[in-house]
Design an enzyme around this catalytic site. Structure first.
Site, PDB file in Angstrom:
ATOM      1  N   ARG A  67     -22.490  20.878 -29.614  1.00 15.63           N
ATOM      2  CA  ARG A  67     -23.284  21.612 -29.064  1.00 15.63           C
ATOM      3  C   ARG A  67     -24.649  21.944 -29.709  1.00 15.63           C
ATOM      4  O   ARG A  67     -25.682  22.024 -28.856  1.00 15.63           O
ATOM      5  CB  ARG A  67     -23.094  22.876 -28.228  1.00 15.63           C
TER       6      ARG A  67
ATOM      7  N   LYS B  99     -18.301  30.572 -32.138  1.00 16.44           N
ATOM      8  CA  LYS B  99     -17.901  29.042 -31.287  1.00 16.44           C
ATOM      9  C   LYS B  99     -18.075  28.395 -32.943  1.00 16.44           C
ATOM     10  O   LYS B  99     -17.625  29.088 -34.518  1.00 16.44           O
ATOM     11  CB  LYS B  99     -18.754  29.143 -30.625  1.00 16.44           C
TER      12      LYS B  99
ATOM     13  N   ASP C 257     -20.547  28.043 -23.274  1.00 18.08           N
ATOM     14  CA  ASP C 257     -20.574  26.947 -24.241  1.00 18.08           C
ATOM     15  C   ASP C 257     -22.407  26.575 -23.213  1.00 18.08           C
ATOM     16  O   ASP C 257     -22.253  25.738 -24.299  1.00 18.08           O
ATOM     17  CB  ASP C 257     -19.837  25.900 -23.485  1.00 18.08           C
TER      18      ASP C 257
END
Ligand code: S3P
Length: 449
Positions: free
Chosen positions: A402, A353, A326
């Site tokens: 993110r 993702k 991540d």
């Protein structure tokens, strides 16, 4: 593009030195699991420090819909009155997991060996992501499923009350897939075995042991073999959720690239299945000291003292990918400020993702004046070195928290401001990102439109 209502455009600007203490919220992976395992225990599990991000709140709602009693006592304190392994009841409605791949895949696992059907859906990002990686192994227990093309959500999983235990080798390094199989195995008789070639985050194994299940991990020729004995009675626990090392990555990386910074980030996990970023940053020349090593919530942690550093590009070993999967988006930002080239290979999982993270970072970095190269499994960043990163662009975030946080960190050290089209997904994992970064001295604002 937004999956969360009105988009929130945001901008960050070259900031003065960051200083102070960055206390990041609870770990997302452990928070999901605390709720799910609590729901499968007999009696009341008490949780402190739960991450109250949207992803985890959606899992709490799902556990309630399956028959557990989930209560929010305020300030991160929650309790879950569980129904025991095999005790879930058929939900009245569709389970909406929002943006959360972890939520939906773990919950699919835990209902797969219950004798009823559950329909799952999510937001525009989650509904694009592959679910076959979970429904394929769950079919070995005797479940069936029907979803949209490519096995995508919305999808209905028909659980089985007559499960047979399974032995399964995961075809990709994925803690979500491993965990889904182990959770299904909880309500199957006998031993369920998962073999993974590379170690992925091990919170499911550690926490299930804590809840009283028999879970044995062995190093074998093929990698790691995890054996779970089915039909345990899970005992309720007191779970103190440690802080999230994946969230800590954002203030840490910001401090490394914003000149003159010196910050303290307490309680960052040193679990070797999670700390690959920190190893990588040290190899790049980062000035990080690991102070006060101890255990918190069953995880090894340390307080990180992080100072602005002149970094050099490195080749990140592909074998480290699972332990920092991540963190590649924010690493690619740090790499842009380094001198020399950073090569990230073995990262194709990034393409599935919350967004295609190789593509999302590559496009945004290019717009900010950074030279990159990519292929299906690789991202290469040519650092801008002493001349600095230009910035001066608006980057698309593709409903990915993110990606949004990574580009906002970039703007804190770029020569010109960096904007993101939508910062609203940040609330899925790090709801206090904006205030926490601003308190350290970062210049970050919602953009007036
Ligand atoms: C997670 C596993 C990882 C990670 C995700 C959380 C988990 O996904 O990217 O944010 O809690 O099990 P994969 O298992 O798909 O690699």
């Amino acid at each position: 593009m937004s999956g969360h209502g009105t988009p929130i455009p945001m901008t960050s600007r070259k900031s003065g030195p960051l200083s102070g203490v960055a206390s990041v919220p609870g770990d997302k992976s452990i928070s999901h699991r605390a709720l799910i395992f609590g729901a499968m225990a007999v009696g009341e599990t008490k949780i402190t420090g739960l991450l109250e991000g949207q992803d985890v709140l959606d899992t709490a709602k799902a556990m309630q819909a399956l028959g557990a009693d989930v209560v929010d006592h305020g300030a991160g304190e929650w309790s879950v009155h569980g129904v025991g392994v095999g005790g879930f009841s058929e939900p009245d409605n569709v389970i909406d997991c929002g943006n959360s791949g972890t939520g939906v895949r773990l919950i699919m696992g835990c209902v797969a060996t219950s004798p009823f059907a559950v329909t799952f859906t999510g937001d525009a990002s989650l509904n694009k992501r592959p679910m076959g990686r979970v429904t394929d192994p769950l079919a070995l227990f005797g479940t069936t499923s029907v979803g949209r093309s490519g096995g995508r959500l919305p999808l209905t999983l028909v659980g089985t009350g007559d499960a047979t235990p399974v032995e399964y080798t995961t075809p990709m390094p994925s803690a979500q897939v491993k965990s889904a199989v182990l959770l299904a195995g909880l309500n199957a008789p006998g031993k369920t075995v998962v073999i993974e070639k590379e170690a992925t985050r091990d919170h499911t194994e550690r926490m299930l042991r804590g809840f009283g299940a028999e879970v044995v991990t062995e190093k074998v020729a093929e990698g790691y073999k995890i054996t779970l004995t089915g039909r345990p009675e899970l005992k309720p626990q007191v779970v103190a959720v440690p802080r999230d090392p994946s969230s800590a990555a954002f203030p840490v990386c910001a401090a490394l690239i914003v000149e003159g910074s010196d910050i303290l980030v307490p309680g960052v996990s040193q679990n070797t299945t999670r700390n690959g970023l920190y190893t990588t940053l040290v190899e790049m020349g980062a000035d990080i000291t690991f102070e006060n090593p101890r255990e918190e919530g069953g995880e090894p942690v340390a307080d990180l003292r992080v100072k602005y550093s002149q970094l050099k590009g490195i080749e990140v070993p592909p074998a480290r990918a699972a332990s920092m999967i991540d963190e590649y988006p924010v690493l690619s930002v740090v790499a842009s400020f380094a001198t020399g080239t950073t090569v990230m290979k073995g990262v194709k999982e990034l393409r599935v993702k919350e967004s295609d993270r190789i593509d999302a970072m590559a496009r945004g970095l290019e717009k900010c004046g950074v030279k990159i190269e990519e292929d299906q499994d690789t991202l290469i960043v040519h650092g801008c070195g002493p001349k600095g990163v230009k910035g001066g662009a608006t980057c698309a975030t593709f409903i990915d928290h993110r990606i949004a946080m990574s580009f906002l960190v970039m703007g804190m050290a770029s020569n010109e401001p960096v904007s993101v089209d939508d910062g609203s997904p940040i609330a899925t994992s790090f709801p206090v990102f904006e205030t926490l970064m601003a308190a350290l001295g970062a210049s970050i604002q919602r953009t007036n439109r």
